[in-house]
Every structure is written in C-alpha cells, then in structure tokens.
Design an enzyme around this catalytic site. Structure first.
Site, PDB file in Angstrom:
ATOM      1  N   LYS A 194      76.913   2.928  50.388  1.00  0.00           N
ATOM      2  CA  LYS A 194      78.088   3.559  50.993  1.00  0.00           C
ATOM      3  C   LYS A 194      77.764   4.656  51.993  1.00  0.00           C
ATOM      4  CE  LYS A 194      81.815   3.034  47.656  1.00  0.00           C
ATOM      5  NZ  LYS A 194      81.810   3.631  46.332  1.00  0.00           N
ATOM      6  N   GLY A 210      72.587  12.642  46.675  1.00  0.00           N
ATOM      7  CA  GLY A 210      73.613  13.282  47.491  1.00  0.00           C
ATOM      8  C   GLY A 210      73.294  14.746  47.749  1.00  0.00           C
ATOM      9  N   GLY A 234      68.842   8.495  42.479  1.00  0.00           N
ATOM     10  CA  GLY A 234      68.524   7.777  41.247  1.00  0.00           C
ATOM     11  C   GLY A 234      68.008   6.369  41.508  1.00  0.00           C
ATOM     12  N   ARG A 248      64.669  12.440  34.739  1.00  0.00           N
ATOM     13  CA  ARG A 248      65.498  13.649  34.862  1.00  0.00           C
ATOM     14  C   ARG A 248      65.390  14.544  33.632  1.00  0.00           C
ATOM     15  NH1 ARG A 248      71.013  12.385  38.198  1.00  0.00           N
ATOM     16  NH2 ARG A 248      69.946  11.604  40.026  1.00  0.00           N
TER      17      ARG A 248
HETATM   18  P1  ADP Z   1      70.585   6.420  45.387  1.00  0.00           P
HETATM   19  O1  ADP Z   1      71.004   6.280  43.952  1.00  0.00           O
HETATM   20  O2  ADP Z   1      69.098   6.372  45.534  1.00  0.00           O
HETATM   21  O3  ADP Z   1      71.213   7.600  46.072  1.00  0.00           O
HETATM   22  P2  ADP Z   1      72.620   4.635  46.343  1.00  0.00           P
HETATM   23  O4  ADP Z   1      73.328   4.796  45.044  1.00  0.00           O
HETATM   24  O5  ADP Z   1      73.195   5.231  47.558  1.00  0.00           O
HETATM   25  O6  ADP Z   1      71.102   5.115  46.191  1.00  0.00           O
HETATM   26  O7  ADP Z   1      72.468   3.079  46.661  1.00  0.00           O
HETATM   27  C1  ADP Z   1      71.927   2.165  45.753  1.00  0.00           C
HETATM   28  C2  ADP Z   1      72.728   0.911  45.651  1.00  0.00           C
HETATM   29  O8  ADP Z   1      72.924   0.288  46.914  1.00  0.00           O
HETATM   30  C3  ADP Z   1      72.017  -0.110  44.774  1.00  0.00           C
HETATM   31  O9  ADP Z   1      72.808  -0.387  43.647  1.00  0.00           O
HETATM   32  C4  ADP Z   1      71.858  -1.327  45.662  1.00  0.00           C
HETATM   33  O10 ADP Z   1      72.049  -2.555  44.994  1.00  0.00           O
HETATM   34  C5  ADP Z   1      72.946  -1.105  46.700  1.00  0.00           C
HETATM   35  N1  ADP Z   1      72.676  -1.863  47.922  1.00  0.00           N
HETATM   36  C6  ADP Z   1      71.619  -1.748  48.739  1.00  0.00           C
HETATM   37  N2  ADP Z   1      71.686  -2.654  49.738  1.00  0.00           N
HETATM   38  C7  ADP Z   1      72.816  -3.359  49.546  1.00  0.00           C
HETATM   39  C8  ADP Z   1      73.437  -4.459  50.238  1.00  0.00           C
HETATM   40  N3  ADP Z   1      72.872  -4.992  51.314  1.00  0.00           N
HETATM   41  N4  ADP Z   1      74.593  -4.947  49.728  1.00  0.00           N
HETATM   42  C9  ADP Z   1      75.141  -4.399  48.629  1.00  0.00           C
HETATM   43  N5  ADP Z   1      74.616  -3.368  47.953  1.00  0.00           N
HETATM   44  C10 ADP Z   1      73.461  -2.859  48.394  1.00  0.00           C
END
Ligand code: ADP
Ligand code: MG
Length: 400
Positions: free
Chosen positions: A201, A377, A353, A39
């Site tokens: 989420k 997001g 991220g 970034r």
């Molecule tokens: P990004 O940062 O790419 O937008 P998110 O923050 O939405 O992605 O999601 C990433 C997180 O989701 C990671 O910390 C990962 O460990 C968690 N995650 C993925 N699959 C699972 C799961 N089955 N159970 C719990 N956490 C999960």
C-alpha cells in the site's frame, strides 16, 4: 534533539520504582505459537537493565488490531511465556483489564519483578488516545519508558497520552539505538542514498514517500506499490493491485522526480495467487487477466546494479508476494544485493515486519545489514523528516 535514555539516570533512580515500559511485542502468532520473536529479543537489554537496577516493571504492548474488543487470538499470553524464557525468570501475565485486581498485583510487585499486561488495544481508549484511559494506565507507575519504536508514529494512549503524567519519560535502549542509526541516515547519509520501497500500500507510506522522494538520490519501487505508479504512466497492469485514489499524486511525483524514480521493467505474473504454477515472466505490460506478484529478472538486475554502487540504502516493503515461494525470488535477490552492499561498505538499513521476515527467508544474516529497524512505518516517517509522537514526548537529554 537527543532523548534521555534510561542509562542517563543515576543507578539508584529506579530502585523500588514502578516503571511502565511500553514495548512493541506485535509478533506473528499462529495457533498460539510465535514464529518470529525478534521484537521481543530486542527489548531484553532494556528489561535486564531495569531488573538489575531494582525497578518493578510493568510491560505493556499491543498485538494486532482488535479494535477495542477482547479477541482471544490476539492475547499476549504466548508472549508472556516467551518473554519469561528469554529473561530466564517468571513473568506474571495479567489477563484482565485494568480493574482493582490488576492494581493490587501491581501494588504488590517486588523489585526486579516483571509483569506483562494483556493487549492494550483490547481497550478502546488505547488507539483513541483517550485521556481517562491514559490517566488510568499512568496511575500504575512512577516512571515511563518507551522502547516501542515500531509504534512511535502512533498517537495512542500508551505511546503518547499517558506519558504526560510522568516527570521522567525515557527512551529504552532499543529506541535509542534506532534513533542513532536513523538520525545518521536522515541528517547525513552517505551518497548515493538509495531508498527501496515495496509492499502492498502506498497510502500507508505516502507522507514518508513525499519527503523521501526529495531527500533520496534514487527511489526504487517494487511490490504492489509499483502498479499504481505504472498505471499512472499509462502502462497496462492487468488485475494487479492498484490504489486509484493515489493516481493523481503519483502522476505529479513522476513528473517532478522522473529521473529519481525507478520502476519495474518486467514482472512475474499469474492469473491468481492460487494459480501460481501458471506463472510467467512478462515485460512491462501485464496481460488483461493477469496480476503482477513479483519483480522480474531484468528488474532484479537493474536494481541490484544500483544497490551495488550505493553509499547508503534504506529498504522497506517486499518486492513481491514473498510469502509464496514462486513469487519470492525478486525479494530474495534484493535482500542479497543489500547484504553484498554492506560488505562493500555501504550503510544499509532495513525496516518493517514483512521486510525483516523476507531477509530471514533469503538467509541473509543480521550481521550483513548495518541496522535492522523494528519499525516499518515509523522508520519511514522518521527518515522522511516527520516528528514521531512517541519520540517527541520523551524528555530531552540534558546538556552535559
Ligand atoms: P513491511 O511489513 O515490511 O512494512 P508491508 O506490510 O508494507 O511491508 O508489505 C508487505 C506485504 O506486501 C506482504 O504481505 C506482501 O505479500 C505484499 N505484497 C508485495 N508485493 C505484492 C504484490 N505485487 N501484490 C500484492 N501484495 C504484495
Ligand atoms: Mg507488514
């Protein structure tokens, strides 16, 4: 409507002017060490350009969620050192708030000099989009530039409120590039258009998901997000993470878009993250005391074959707890399948991220993805058709 970019102004427009540059330097820092500086690197062209044009540059960013308190672990000081390294010139760091001392330093800035303000979220007014705080930071500068795409979906003082104090509100090169690629995907995607959503989420992604379910040809779901979908279908998910308040919405979506939504058909499960040695693969139903931490091999095959034939794909959110190597295989395989799709001519875009960290872990190279968005997001919302406050506030490009 296209937004005005810094390069749309005549060269002389920045000379001797104080520019407030909002960036997204929300990078992972552990014990004062930055593990991933993508970034920061991505904003260098904008800062170099402003330096070259003789601007006096005041850089502002947030880091983490200090909720209006001064939290030393969330200081941007390590970032100022890295920024200085990357620019090849000193960057002054202002550790205090917005007092007279800061105003004096800003006042004495010389052309081509760069200062970085301390974490803007140390001030309560930042996330509250407080008018007084907006006014105060706006008073530091003459021109407003936003290159913080990752935060453009937030209506905060430095991404939104302060901009109204400026006649010149411009996009930096990073925001401009993001808008170019994401607009193409939003307005005119090559079909089939595949969206892959994972992470932990649904709530964070609900608005975008609503819109994307309509726009995309297929939506592949993985990660923690999948278990709420499976639960809504009546599948046993054991102790996997779910969001019960989302179940009704998910059930409706499943009804409406049944033929578009793909869900995992097998999982890597374990009794807890710590018990990873006891992990195993199960088909759709997850036993009572187990949690799903990754998609299983059958799901990988199913998703990879969809990715193979796609015209364009957007991916946000890891397919499992990829930070733990026993649960990273699903994410790694999906990352590699997307890289292969790039080689086959698909328009591939990823954002978020953790998703960026995941493709690094999978040893996929930047050149194997058409566009790596700095927003998770923000890019989801934009692709879903939402207006991003941090973008809408910028001046429109003048008709030629
Ligand atoms: P990004 O940062 O790419 O937008 P998110 O923050 O939405 O992605 O999601 C990433 C997180 O989701 C990671 O910390 C990962 O460990 C968690 N995650 C993925 N699959 C699972 C799961 N089955 N159970 C719990 N956490 C999960
Ligand atoms: Mg994340």
């Amino acid at each position: 409507m296209a937004k005005m970019v810094i390069s749309d102004l005549p060269d002389s427009a920045f000379e001797g002017k104080r520019v407030f540059l909002r960036v997204d330097f929300n990078v992972p820092i552990k014990d004062g060490v930055i593990s991933e500086d993508y970034r920061i690197r991505r904003t260098i062209p904008t800062i170099d350009y402003l330096i070259e044009k003789g601007a006096k540059i005041i850089v502002g960013s947030h880091l983490g969620r200090p909720r209006g308190m001064v939290i030393p672990d969330l200081s941007l000081r390590p970032v100022s050192l890295r920024l200085s390294e990357l620019l090849g010139k000193p960057v002054s760091f202002l550790e205090y708030g917005l007092n007279d001392q800061v105003k004096m330093v800003v006042h004495e800035l010389q052309e081509g000099e760069v200062i970085l303000l301390e974490n803007l979220r140390f001030h309560k007014g930042e996330t509250e989009n407080d008018p007084e705080f907006s006014n105060e930071i706006a008073s530091l500068a003459d021109i407003y530039v936003n290159d913080a795409f990752g935060t453009a979906h937030r209506k905060h003082a430095s991404t939104y409120g302060m901009a109204f104090h400026f006649d010149l509100r411009l996009a930096g090169f990073l925001v401009n590039r993001e808008l170019k690629f994401l607009t193409r995907l939003r307005e005119n995607p090559d079909h089939p258009y595949l969206v892959i959503v994972g992470g932990s989420k649904i709530k964070d992604k609900i608005n975008a998901l609503k819109n994307l379910l309509e726009k995309a040809d297929k939506v592949l779901i993985g990660g923690g997000v999948a278990y709420t979908f499976l639960k809504a279908k009546g599948v046993n998910v054991g102790g996997s993470i779910t969001e019960d308040e989302m179940i009704d919405w998910v059930r409706e979506s499943l009804k409406e878009y049944e033929e578009k939504i793909f869900l995992p058909v097998d999982h890597v499960v374990s009794e807890s993250i710590e018990q990873r040695k006891a992990s195993m693969v199960v088909d759709q139903e997850i036993p009572e005391h187990f949690m799903g931490f990754d998609i299983g091999p059958k799901t990988v095959n199913l998703y990879a074959s969809e990715i193979k034939g796609t015209g364009s794909v957007f991916w946000n959110g890891p397919m499992g707890v990829f930070e733990v190597s026993d649960f990273s295989a699903g994410t790694t395989h999906i990352a590699r399948a997307i890289a292969l799709a790039t080689w086959r001519g698909a328009t591939t875009v990823i954002g978020g991220g953790d998703t960026i960290a995941a493709i690094r872990k999978a040893e996929v190279m930047d050149s194997e993805i058409v566009h790596i968005s700095t927003g998770g997001g923000a890019s989801l919302e934009f692709l879903g058709g939402e207006e991003l406050p941090g973008v809408s506030v910028l001046c429109d490009k003048k008709e030629q």
